[in-house]
Design an enzyme around this catalytic site. Structure first.
Site, PDB file in Angstrom:
ATOM      1  N   CYS A 122       0.854  -1.185   0.000  1.00 17.93           N
ATOM      2  CA  CYS A 122       0.000   0.000   0.000  1.00 17.93           C
ATOM      3  C   CYS A 122       0.891   1.237   0.000  1.00 17.93           C
ATOM      4  CB  CYS A 122      -0.883  -0.056   1.233  1.00 17.93           C
ATOM      5  SG  CYS A 122      -1.330   1.533   1.880  1.00 17.93           S
ATOM      6  N   GLU A 123       0.637   2.140  -0.938  1.00 16.73           N
ATOM      7  CA  GLU A 123       1.516   3.309  -1.054  1.00 16.73           C
ATOM      8  C   GLU A 123       1.254   4.352   0.029  1.00 16.73           C
ATOM      9  OE1 GLU A 123       0.774   4.735  -4.990  1.00 16.73           O
ATOM     10  OE2 GLU A 123      -0.824   6.092  -4.353  1.00 16.73           O
ATOM     11  N   HIS A 124       0.185   4.179   0.783  1.00 13.56           N
ATOM     12  CA  HIS A 124      -0.097   5.149   1.848  1.00 13.56           C
ATOM     13  C   HIS A 124       0.520   4.753   3.176  1.00 13.56           C
ATOM     14  CE1 HIS A 124      -3.803   5.923  -0.806  1.00 13.56           C
ATOM     15  NE2 HIS A 124      -2.828   6.748  -1.133  1.00 13.56           N
ATOM     16  N   HIS A 125       0.792   3.472   3.350  1.00 11.75           N
ATOM     17  CA  HIS A 125       1.360   3.010   4.625  1.00 11.75           C
ATOM     18  C   HIS A 125       2.618   2.164   4.456  1.00 11.75           C
ATOM     19  CE1 HIS A 125      -2.979   3.739   5.519  1.00 11.75           C
ATOM     20  NE2 HIS A 125      -2.474   4.244   6.625  1.00 11.75           N
ATOM     21  N   GLN A 163      -4.915  -0.521  -4.876  1.00 12.75           N
ATOM     22  CA  GLN A 163      -5.413  -1.700  -5.593  1.00 12.75           C
ATOM     23  C   GLN A 163      -6.137  -1.340  -6.893  1.00 12.75           C
ATOM     24  OE1 GLN A 163      -7.453  -4.523  -3.094  1.00 12.75           O
ATOM     25  NE2 GLN A 163      -8.480  -5.464  -4.854  1.00 12.75           N
ATOM     26  N   HIS A 191      -5.634  -6.084   2.782  1.00 15.58           N
ATOM     27  CA  HIS A 191      -4.758  -4.931   3.019  1.00 15.58           C
ATOM     28  C   HIS A 191      -4.306  -4.935   4.467  1.00 15.58           C
ATOM     29  CE1 HIS A 191      -5.766  -2.424  -0.679  1.00 15.58           C
ATOM     30  NE2 HIS A 191      -6.490  -3.529  -0.796  1.00 15.58           N
ATOM     31  N   CYS A 193      -2.816  -2.690   6.014  1.00 14.14           N
ATOM     32  CA  CYS A 193      -3.034  -1.407   6.715  1.00 14.14           C
ATOM     33  C   CYS A 193      -4.449  -1.333   7.270  1.00 14.14           C
ATOM     34  CB  CYS A 193      -2.746  -0.226   5.790  1.00 14.14           C
ATOM     35  SG  CYS A 193      -3.675  -0.261   4.267  1.00 14.14           S
TER      36      CYS A 193
HETATM   37 ZN   LIG Z   1      -2.783   1.698   3.420  1.00 13.24          ZN
END
Ligand SMILES: [Zn+2]
Length: 237
Positions: A122-125, A163, A191, A193
């Site tokens: 995941c590119e956010h976490h 995704q 996910h 995260c």
């Molecule tokens: Zn994430």
């Protein structure tokens, strides 16, 4: 999810959220991975060296003792893993070379490769997303080696991702490679995260889809595909 992203693309809106605005919402902003133009000017060896240095700093800020035998090799290990493995799909030089074969046996039905395991982040976490991809296409005269489908899924998974974008990148790549719009992709993923932090939901999965050509236009084709991947109940909703 797909609809939201498509709409944003159509409207030509470039979202410029701050990190806090994006938060845990996992909103993707385009189906191209946002890369700087100079992304691959630096050699991999130098990238590994720099990541090692910065990761060492992060560990140090956390208060970890980097002289400890168990920890001292970690920054280098993480740096090598980022460049050579889990984020190797950022670099176009690692894109799988695909050879097509003539469809000599004139198989004109859909071909489905299901349950392709994939691992992404995941590119956010920067924590793992993992799950199964199901891919279908109808040959326009050429066929692809089956293992190449796995390799294409792996290549686009080996990036920091959302995704929805991952699903579209695989769909678009196969459309281009196979020279047909008749391509479908479903990704069913977990996910970390969502499960290991934040809301801590260990049971939910996220399903995304890409339908081109007859999969988009013809409901029967879509239902047939979904039945092959045992997600038929979604088709009958
Ligand atoms: Zn994430």
């Amino acid at each position: 999810m797909k609809r939201k992203e498509t709409l944003l693309n159509t409207m030509g809106i470039k979202l410029n959220h701050s990190i806090d605005e994006i938060g845990d919402e996992h909103v993707g902003t385009s189906h191209n991975t946002p890369l700087r133009e100079d992304a691959f000017e630096m050699p991999d060896e130098l990238k590994i060296e720099l990541i090692e240095k910065h990761f060492k700093d992060i560990m140090s800020v956390l208060g970890l003792d980097l002289t400890d035998d168990s920890l001292k090799g970690t920054p280098k290990r993480v740096a090598k893993m980022f460049i050579n493995e889990v984020f190797s799909g950022l670099d176009p030089k690692n894109k799988p070379k695909v050879k097509l074969f003539e469809n000599k046996y004139k198989y004109n039905e859909m071909l489905v490769e299901k349950d392709i395991t994939f691992f992404s982040h995941c590119e956010h976490h920067f924590v793992p997303i993992y799950g199964r991809a199901h891919v279908a296409y109808v040959s326009n005269g050429n066929v692809i080696g089956l293992s190449k489908i796995n390799r294409i899924v792996q290549y686009f998974s080996s990036r920091p991702q959302v995704q929805e974008r991952l699903t579209m990148q695989i769909g678009h790549a196969l459309t281009e490679i196979l020279g047909t719009e008749d391509v479908a992709v479903i990704m069913d993923a977990h996910h970390m995260c969502v499960s290991s932090r934040g809301v801590k939901d260990v049971n939910s999965n996220t399903v995304t889809s890409f339908y081109g050509g007859k999969f988009e236009k013809d409901e029967q084709s879509r239902i047939e595909f979904l039945q092959y991947v045992s997600l038929g109940q979604i088709a009958n909703k």
